[in-house]
Design a protein around this motif. Sequence first.
Motif, PDB file in Angstrom:
ATOM      1  N   VAL A  72      73.601 -26.023  46.482  1.00 19.38           N
ATOM      2  CA  VAL A  72      73.913 -27.345  46.538  1.00 19.38           C
ATOM      3  C   VAL A  72      72.324 -28.047  46.141  1.00 19.38           C
ATOM      4  CG1 VAL A  72      74.613 -29.460  47.647  1.00 19.38           C
ATOM      5  CG2 VAL A  72      75.872 -27.435  47.723  1.00 19.38           C
ATOM      6  N   SER A  73      71.526 -27.709  46.978  1.00 20.24           N
ATOM      7  CA  SER A  73      70.065 -28.342  46.899  1.00 20.24           C
ATOM      8  C   SER A  73      69.551 -28.110  45.264  1.00 20.24           C
ATOM      9  CB  SER A  73      69.174 -27.460  47.782  1.00 20.24           C
ATOM     10  OG  SER A  73      67.646 -27.972  47.584  1.00 20.24           O
ATOM     11  N   HIS A  74      69.880 -26.944  44.545  1.00 24.50           N
ATOM     12  CA  HIS A  74      69.303 -26.761  43.270  1.00 24.50           C
ATOM     13  C   HIS A  74      69.993 -27.665  42.371  1.00 24.50           C
ATOM     14  CE1 HIS A  74      68.355 -25.176  39.520  1.00 24.50           C
ATOM     15  NE2 HIS A  74      69.562 -24.894  39.150  1.00 24.50           N
ATOM     16  N   VAL A  75      71.320 -27.605  42.554  1.00 18.91           N
ATOM     17  CA  VAL A  75      72.124 -28.404  41.571  1.00 18.91           C
ATOM     18  C   VAL A  75      71.781 -30.004  41.893  1.00 18.91           C
ATOM     19  CG1 VAL A  75      74.639 -29.377  41.180  1.00 18.91           C
ATOM     20  CG2 VAL A  75      74.306 -27.062  41.785  1.00 18.91           C
ATOM     21  N   LEU A  76      71.679 -30.396  42.948  1.00 23.82           N
ATOM     22  CA  LEU A  76      71.220 -31.918  42.988  1.00 23.82           C
ATOM     23  C   LEU A  76      69.812 -32.215  42.767  1.00 23.82           C
ATOM     24  CD1 LEU A  76      72.665 -32.632  46.494  1.00 23.82           C
ATOM     25  CD2 LEU A  76      73.527 -33.266  44.413  1.00 23.82           C
ATOM     26  N   GLY A  77      68.780 -31.107  42.698  1.00 23.96           N
ATOM     27  CA  GLY A  77      67.621 -31.460  42.250  1.00 23.96           C
ATOM     28  C   GLY A  77      66.687 -31.914  43.311  1.00 23.96           C
ATOM     29  N   HIS A  78      67.006 -31.324  44.797  1.00 28.20           N
ATOM     30  CA  HIS A  78      66.002 -31.792  45.715  1.00 28.20           C
ATOM     31  C   HIS A  78      64.862 -30.778  45.729  1.00 28.20           C
ATOM     32  CE1 HIS A  78      69.374 -33.544  48.340  1.00 28.20           C
ATOM     33  NE2 HIS A  78      68.838 -34.421  47.540  1.00 28.20           N
TER      34      HIS A  78
END
Length: 331
Positions: A303-309
């Motif tokens: 999820v962190s990668h998809v959101l670009g955090h």
Amino acid sequence: MMASLKEIKNPHGQTRWRVNFEKNGVRMHKDHRALEEACRHLYLAETDRFADMSAEEKEKSRDWPLRKLVMFYFGLKVEQFELGKLRSSTLKMLKSLLFALDESLMNKSAMKIRAGAFRELPELTRRYLNSAYLKLLKLRGIGCSPVAVGRQNKEAPIVVPAFENVASMIAAANPREKRAFILSSELGLRISEILPLRYSDIQGDLLSVTRHLTTVGVEDGLKADPQRLLWVPEALIPLLDKRRLGTDTPLVAKESGDPLALSYSRNGVVKALLTQFNIGTFHNLRHFAAVQMLANGEDISFVSHVLGHKDIDTTNNIYGRFRSNVLRRKK
């Protein structure tokens, strides 16, 4: 080394704004076309610099001219505008007030100016300047312990729309708005990442996200990474004009094909649909996407990668409470 900002002329005689800063111990500079982006860069660079300074170093860092303080504070406001926390009209008014200050005053050391020098300024200008001083004093934190203490567990005030509301809104929307809503509700893309997307960014089953939109136009790179490769949502495929694949035509644009401004997500038909289906803000669709991924059993790092955090801690702090074992009953 302190970051600095100055106006320059490029070899073609065009005005540019150069920010000098330090990164990983290397002195660098970057030229910006607009004062807004240059001030934002200055604000971020100085904020990062102060975060790594000792109390003694902060104490010695008191020689900013008022001009730099004004640019630093204006950069903070540009950052807030980019995050949707400030109106464009407020940003324009703030710019006109602060940069209209007398040159002789702007060149003085901010910490050595007496109160009387500000007495004749308009009330609103004095209020903004006072906020700028308070921000700098808080950033320096002189007299505080250098020991970093974690914040208390305080949940961020986010709103996750109901699945039925999001589905109904997408069903009721026109094709252009459908595309924007799907990209945000399934991939968690920010509006600043959606509007620069082009048909040429669709590479088979993958979508290449490499640009973001600012107040002064499209810029290469994203907040945390230069590029993210994500899947093309199935619901998006029927809404695409196959004849435009491989072209620079924006995926979400005006009927004329011209690009849209960031205010697109806060006004007009988008605002009406968000209100009608009780979604709140466009950014809430990003929260919806994150929670849906977690509910489907995806790992927090995915999820962190998809959101670009920038790091997984950011994702965990915001969405950790929505882990799949909380959202789904265990058998």
